[in-house]
Design a protein around this motif. Structure first.
Motif, PDB file in Angstrom:
ATOM      1  N   LEU A   2     -10.408   8.572   2.026  1.00  7.36           N
ATOM      2  CA  LEU A   2     -10.174   7.380   1.228  1.00  7.36           C
ATOM      3  C   LEU A   2      -9.208   7.686   0.090  1.00  7.36           C
ATOM      4  N   PRO A   3      -8.459   6.676  -0.354  1.00  6.38           N
ATOM      5  CA  PRO A   3      -7.574   6.879  -1.497  1.00  6.38           C
ATOM      6  C   PRO A   3      -8.376   7.279  -2.731  1.00  6.38           C
ATOM      7  N   ASN A   4      -7.723   7.985  -3.637  1.00  4.00           N
ATOM      8  CA  ASN A   4      -8.380   8.420  -4.869  1.00  4.00           C
ATOM      9  C   ASN A   4      -8.964   7.235  -5.616  1.00  4.00           C
ATOM     10  N   GLY A   5     -10.163   7.411  -6.114  1.00  7.45           N
ATOM     11  CA  GLY A   5     -10.788   6.399  -6.940  1.00  7.45           C
ATOM     12  C   GLY A   5     -11.630   5.394  -6.208  1.00  7.45           C
ATOM     13  N   ILE A   6     -11.603   5.383  -4.893  1.00  6.84           N
ATOM     14  CA  ILE A   6     -12.435   4.421  -4.185  1.00  6.84           C
ATOM     15  C   ILE A   6     -13.407   5.105  -3.217  1.00  6.84           C
ATOM     16  N   PRO A 103      -1.368  -5.521  -1.357  1.00  7.13           N
ATOM     17  CA  PRO A 103      -2.705  -5.574  -1.969  1.00  7.13           C
ATOM     18  C   PRO A 103      -2.702  -4.941  -3.354  1.00  7.13           C
ATOM     19  N   GLU A 104      -3.598  -5.464  -4.199  1.00 10.27           N
ATOM     20  CA  GLU A 104      -3.706  -4.942  -5.557  1.00 10.27           C
ATOM     21  C   GLU A 104      -5.146  -4.535  -5.836  1.00 10.27           C
ATOM     22  N   THR A 114      -7.009  -3.070 -15.726  1.00 11.12           N
ATOM     23  CA  THR A 114      -5.640  -2.873 -15.256  1.00 11.12           C
ATOM     24  C   THR A 114      -5.543  -3.346 -13.814  1.00 11.12           C
ATOM     25  N   ILE A 115      -4.379  -3.823 -13.447  1.00 13.56           N
ATOM     26  CA  ILE A 115      -4.127  -4.249 -12.075  1.00 13.56           C
ATOM     27  C   ILE A 115      -2.909  -3.498 -11.581  1.00 13.56           C
ATOM     28  N   GLU A 116      -3.082  -2.840 -10.441  1.00 10.50           N
ATOM     29  CA  GLU A 116      -2.014  -2.023  -9.877  1.00 10.50           C
ATOM     30  C   GLU A 116      -1.876  -2.318  -8.393  1.00 10.50           C
ATOM     31  N   ALA A 117      -0.762  -1.940  -7.846  1.00 13.44           N
ATOM     32  CA  ALA A 117      -0.594  -2.016  -6.397  1.00 13.44           C
ATOM     33  C   ALA A 117      -1.578  -1.056  -5.757  1.00 13.44           C
ATOM     34  N   PHE A 118      -2.220  -1.482  -4.704  1.00 12.17           N
ATOM     35  CA  PHE A 118      -3.154  -0.619  -4.003  1.00 12.17           C
ATOM     36  C   PHE A 118      -2.375   0.341  -3.127  1.00 12.17           C
ATOM     37  N   GLN A 119      -2.560   1.614  -3.379  1.00 15.11           N
ATOM     38  CA  GLN A 119      -1.875   2.642  -2.609  1.00 15.11           C
ATOM     39  C   GLN A 119      -2.815   3.173  -1.546  1.00 15.11           C
ATOM     40  N   ASN A 120      -2.445   2.994  -0.338  1.00 15.44           N
ATOM     41  CA  ASN A 120      -3.232   3.528   0.763  1.00 15.44           C
ATOM     42  C   ASN A 120      -2.996   5.025   0.831  1.00 15.44           C
ATOM     43  N   GLY A 121      -4.066   5.810   0.717  1.00 13.79           N
ATOM     44  CA  GLY A 121      -3.932   7.251   0.666  1.00 13.79           C
ATOM     45  C   GLY A 121      -3.798   7.930   2.009  1.00 13.79           C
ATOM     46  N   GLY A 122      -4.178   7.274   3.044  1.00 13.15           N
ATOM     47  CA  GLY A 122      -4.138   7.919   4.345  1.00 13.15           C
ATOM     48  C   GLY A 122      -3.053   7.357   5.236  1.00 13.15           C
ATOM     49  N   GLU A 123      -2.665   8.128   6.178  1.00 11.39           N
ATOM     50  CA  GLU A 123      -1.692   7.662   7.146  1.00 11.39           C
ATOM     51  C   GLU A 123      -2.427   7.131   8.353  1.00 11.39           C
TER      52      GLU A 123
END
Length: 129
Positions: A2-6, A103-104, A114-123
């Motif tokens: 999972l992406p960092n933080g989630i 996605p945000e 804070t609102i940021e673009a959601f970065q998908n951590g995996g390929e």
């Protein structure tokens, strides 16, 4: 992975809802909520944990309702009337029309939402032919 933080999104107390919330409708759950649909203006989505909306979020949303400042909100289109995480409240500015094409994620950082673009951590991997 999972992406960092989630990483904390994985929880047994998660419900999956497959519908659009219309004006006047509300959903309350003490755990995480994953909604496959939209949250229209006038609708309310409240969770003790995290909230993920696989659609457009235009209503009122409150994650971490019991005071969990680590709760997050993710939406394909994050355009809430009001957004709350724990006891932090925010709303879209009156004069700003932000339209993200990805996605945000909303979360509390340094005591503010804070609102940021959601970065998908995996390929993603696909089976090839």
């Amino acid at each position: 992975m999972l992406p960092n933080g989630i990483e904390d999104l994985v929880d047994e107390n998660t419900i999956l809802i497959q519908r659009t919330l219309r004006s006047g409708q509300s959903i309350y759950h003490d755990g995480n909520v994953v909604l496959l649909g939209d949250v229209n203006p006038g609708a309310e989505l409240v969770a003790g944990g995290n909230i993920i909306v696989l659609g457009t979020l235009r209503g009122v949303v409150h994650a971490g309702v019991n005071g969990d400042e680590k709760a997050i909100i993710i939406a394909f289109k994050l355009l809430p009337t009001q957004l709350r995480i724990a006891n932090h409240i925010t709303r879209a500015p009156d004069d700003e029309q932000v339209k993200s094409e990805q996605p945000e994620i909303a979360r509390v950082k340094g005591g503010i939402v804070t609102i940021e673009a959601f970065q998908n951590g995996g390929e993603r991997q696909r089976k090839g032919s």
